[in-house]
Design an enzyme around this catalytic site. Structure first.
Site, PDB file in Angstrom:
ATOM      1  N   LYS A   1       1.087  -0.956  -0.072  1.00 43.30           N
ATOM      2  CA  LYS A   1       0.268  -0.361  -0.504  1.00 43.30           C
ATOM      3  C   LYS A   1       0.393   1.009   0.478  1.00 43.30           C
ATOM      4  O   LYS A   1       0.396   2.241  -1.051  1.00 43.30           O
ATOM      5  CB  LYS A   1      -0.941   0.068   1.033  1.00 43.30           C
ATOM      6  CG  LYS A   1      -1.967  -0.930   0.978  1.00 43.30           C
ATOM      7  CD  LYS A   1      -2.632  -1.009   2.625  1.00 43.30           C
ATOM      8  CE  LYS A   1      -2.502  -1.250   3.607  1.00 43.30           C
ATOM      9  NZ  LYS A   1      -2.033  -2.992   4.002  1.00 43.30           N
TER      10      LYS A   1
ATOM     11  N   HIS B   1       4.914   1.002   6.102  1.00 41.11           N
ATOM     12  CA  HIS B   1       4.976   0.977   4.924  1.00 41.11           C
ATOM     13  C   HIS B   1       5.984   1.972   4.275  1.00 41.11           C
ATOM     14  O   HIS B   1       6.899   2.332   4.432  1.00 41.11           O
ATOM     15  CB  HIS B   1       3.679   1.925   4.668  1.00 41.11           C
ATOM     16  CG  HIS B   1       2.265   1.835   4.922  1.00 41.11           C
ATOM     17  ND1 HIS B   1       1.523   3.174   5.499  1.00 41.11           N
ATOM     18  CD2 HIS B   1       1.709   1.096   5.262  1.00 41.11           C
ATOM     19  CE1 HIS B   1      -0.469   2.006   5.785  1.00 41.11           C
ATOM     20  NE2 HIS B   1       0.154   0.887   5.609  1.00 41.11           N
TER      21      HIS B   1
END
Ligand code: IMP
Length: 423
Positions: free
Chosen positions: A16, A41
Site C-alpha cells: 500500500k 509502509h
C-alpha cells in the site's frame, strides 16, 4: 482525483505504501484512519527508502497536509522516533496534524500484549507486540487515555492514576508481574508529549475545511480486509476496522464525501502472524515467493507466509469495502514461474464453497480449488504500459478483473516509484 480511500484487500502488506505514495501526488490531504505502529509502509524515492509506521506516506511531499485521525492508536515513543527520523532526513513536519481524541498506547498496553500472547502459548494470535489490542480494548471499555488528556500535566496524572488502579490489578493478580508507577510513566511520556503537542488538534475541523474548499482528500489504509476485527479471519485479526467503514469513524469524515475505494492486492497472497490461510504454500514455491518478493515484515522482520492468489478473498474485499477498483502489486515477482494457480473456491466437508468463509474451523480445514494459468518468462520489471505485458500476464490480470467484477487500474512492476502501470 476525488476523495478516495485506499485499503488492503488481503492480510496487509499488499504494498500500500507505494500506491499511496503514487496517489498522494495528486491529493491535497492524506489521512491515516486506523491501526497504529503495527503497520509498516515502505516508500522508495530514488535511492532513499522510507519506512513509515504511523505518519501518512504523504509526508514525503512538503506542501501536503498529513493527518493522523482519531481511529489510530498512538504510541508516543514510536511517533517521536518517526518524526525525528523524518526531520533528520530533511522532511518538514509543518503540515502534520494528529487528532486530539486519538487514544494513546501506554507502557502497560505493550506489556499486556506480550503477556497475553505468552499466556495463550500455541493458540497465540502472533501480534506485532506493539500494544495495539490492549489499547483498543481500553478505548472500547471506556478507560483509555486520549492525547488531549495528556496535554495538561495535572489532568494526565489524574487519568493515569485512575487507569493504573485497574491495569495494576491485571498485571499483579492475573499475570503475576510487578505493577507500574504513574510517576515513571509520566516522566517518560512528558518528553514525548512536549514534542508532539504542537501537532495535536481537532482534525475534524481541518478535514471539514478541506472538504468545503474542494481539496482532494486521500484516506490511507493500514493492515488489510482480512485483519479487520469484523470482516477478517477472527480471532486472528487486529483490533480495529481497516476496511473502508473505518474511515468515517476513524476520521469524522462523512460517507457522502467519499468518491471511490481502491483495494490493493498483491499478485499472490502473504500473511504474517498465526491464523488460517487456505492457499498457503508450505513448500519450495512458497519459499521462492518469499525470497523473490522480499517477504519479511517491515515492522517485526518476521518471514511472511506466502500462497497463491485467492479470488474469494478479493470478492469478499470488494463487497465489504465497496471497492471500485484494484491496484495489483508485485506482478514482477511472478515472472519466471512456469504456471500459476488461482484459487476460485474451496472444498469443505464434501461441499463446494464459492465465497470466502468467515468461520475459523472451516477456514483452517477447507481445501482450495484451483484454476491453472500459464506463466511468463519475460522480465516485466519497470514496464509502464499495459500493452507491453506478455499475453499470459494480461490474461492473469483480466481473469482477476472478470472474477472480482472491478477493473485493475494500477499494476506494480517493481519496487521503485516509477515501476508502475496506470491504465
Ligand atoms: P496486532 O495488530 O499487533 O494486534 O496483530 C494482530 C494480527 O494482525 C497479527 O497477525 C499481525 O501480524 C497482524 N498485523 C497487524 N498489523 C499488520 C500489518 O500492518 N501488516 C500485516 N499484518 C499485520
Amino acid at each position: 482525483m476525488a476523495n478516495k480511500i485506499l485499503v488492503g484487500a488481503q492480510w496487509g502488506d499488499e504494498g500500500k505504501g507505494k500506491i499511496t505514495d503514487l496517489l498522494a501526488r495528486t491529493a491535497d490531504v492524506i489521512v491515516r484512519f486506523g491501526g497504529g505502529n503495527n503497520a509498516g509502509h515502505t516508500v522508495i524515492v530514488g535511492d532513499q527508502k522510507f519506512e513509515l509506521h504511523l505518519i501518512p506516506s504523504g509526508i514525503l511531499y512538503a506542501e501536503k497536509i498529513n493527518i493522523i485521525g482519531n481511529g489510530v492508536v498512538i504510541d508516543p515513543a514510536a511517533l517521536v522516533k518517526e518524526m525525528q527520523m523524518l526531520e533528520e532526513r530533511g522532511i518538514s513536519l509543518d503540515n502534520f496534524f494528529i487528532s486530539e481524541i486519538a487514544h494513546v498506547i501506554m507502557p502497560y498496553h505493550r506489556l499486556l500484549d506480550k503477556l497475553e500472547e505468552e499466556r495463550k502459548g500455541e493458540g497465540k494470535i502472533g501480534t506485532t507486540g506493539k500494544g495495539i489490542g490492549p489499547a483498543y480494548t481500553d478505548k472500547v471499555a471506556r478507560r483509555g487515555i486520549r492525547l488531549i488528556d495528556t496535554l495538561d500535566k495535572e489532568r494526565f496524572y489524574r487519568r493515569l492514576t485512575d487507569a493504573l488502579e485497574y491495569q495494576n490489578l491485571l498485571l499483579e493478580k492475573v499475570y503475576g508481574v510487578e505493577p507500574l508507577k504513574a510517576e515513571d510513566i509520566m516522566e517518560e511520556y512528558r518528553e514525548y508529549i512536549d514534542i508532539i503537542r504542537k501537532h495535536v488538534t481537532d482534525t475534524t475541523l481541518l478535514l471539514d475545511k478541506a472538504r468545503r474548499e474542494g481539496k482532494e482528500i486521500f484516506f490511507e489504509g493500514a493492515q488489510g480486509t482480512l485483519l479487520d476485527v469484523d470482516y477478517g479471519t477472527y480471532p486472528y485479526v487486529t483490533s480495529s476496522n481497516p476496511t473502508a467503514g473505518g474511515v468515517c469513524t476513524g476520521t469524522g469524515f462523512g460517507p457522502a464525501g467519499i468518491d471511490g475505494v481502491i483495494g490493493v492486492a498483491k499478485a499472490y497472497v502473504t500473511r504474517v502472524g498465526e491464523g488460517p490461510f487456505p492457499t498457503e504454500l508450505k513448500n519450495e514455491t512458497g519459499d521462492y515467493l518469499r525470497e523473490k518478493g522480499h517477504e519479511y515484515g517491515v515492522t517485526t522482520g518476521r518471514p511472511r507466509r506466502c500462497g497463491w492468489f485467492d479470488i474469494p478473498i478479493i470478492k469478499h474485499a470488494v463487497r465489504v469495502n465497496g471497492l471500485t477498483e484494484l491496484a495489483l502489486t508485485k506482478l514482477d515477482v511472478l515472472t519466471g514461474m512456469e504456471e500459476l494457480k488461482v484459487c476460485v473456491g474451496y472444498k469443505y466437508q464434501g461441499e463446494y464453497l464459492s465465497e470466502f468463509p468467515l468461520e475459523q474451523e472451516t477456514l483452517f480445514n477447507c481445501e482450495p480449488v484451483y484454476e491453472t494459468m500459464a506463466g511468463w518468462s519475460e522480465d516485466i520489471s519497470g514496464y509502464t504500459e499495459y500493452e507491453q505485458l506478455p499475453q499470459a500476464a494480461r490474461a492473469y490480470i483480466e481473469y482477476i478483473e472478470k472474477e472480482s467484477g472491478i477493473p485493475v487500474k494500477i499494476i506494480g512492476t517493481g519496487p521503485e516509484r516509477e515501476q508502475i502501470i496506470i491504465r
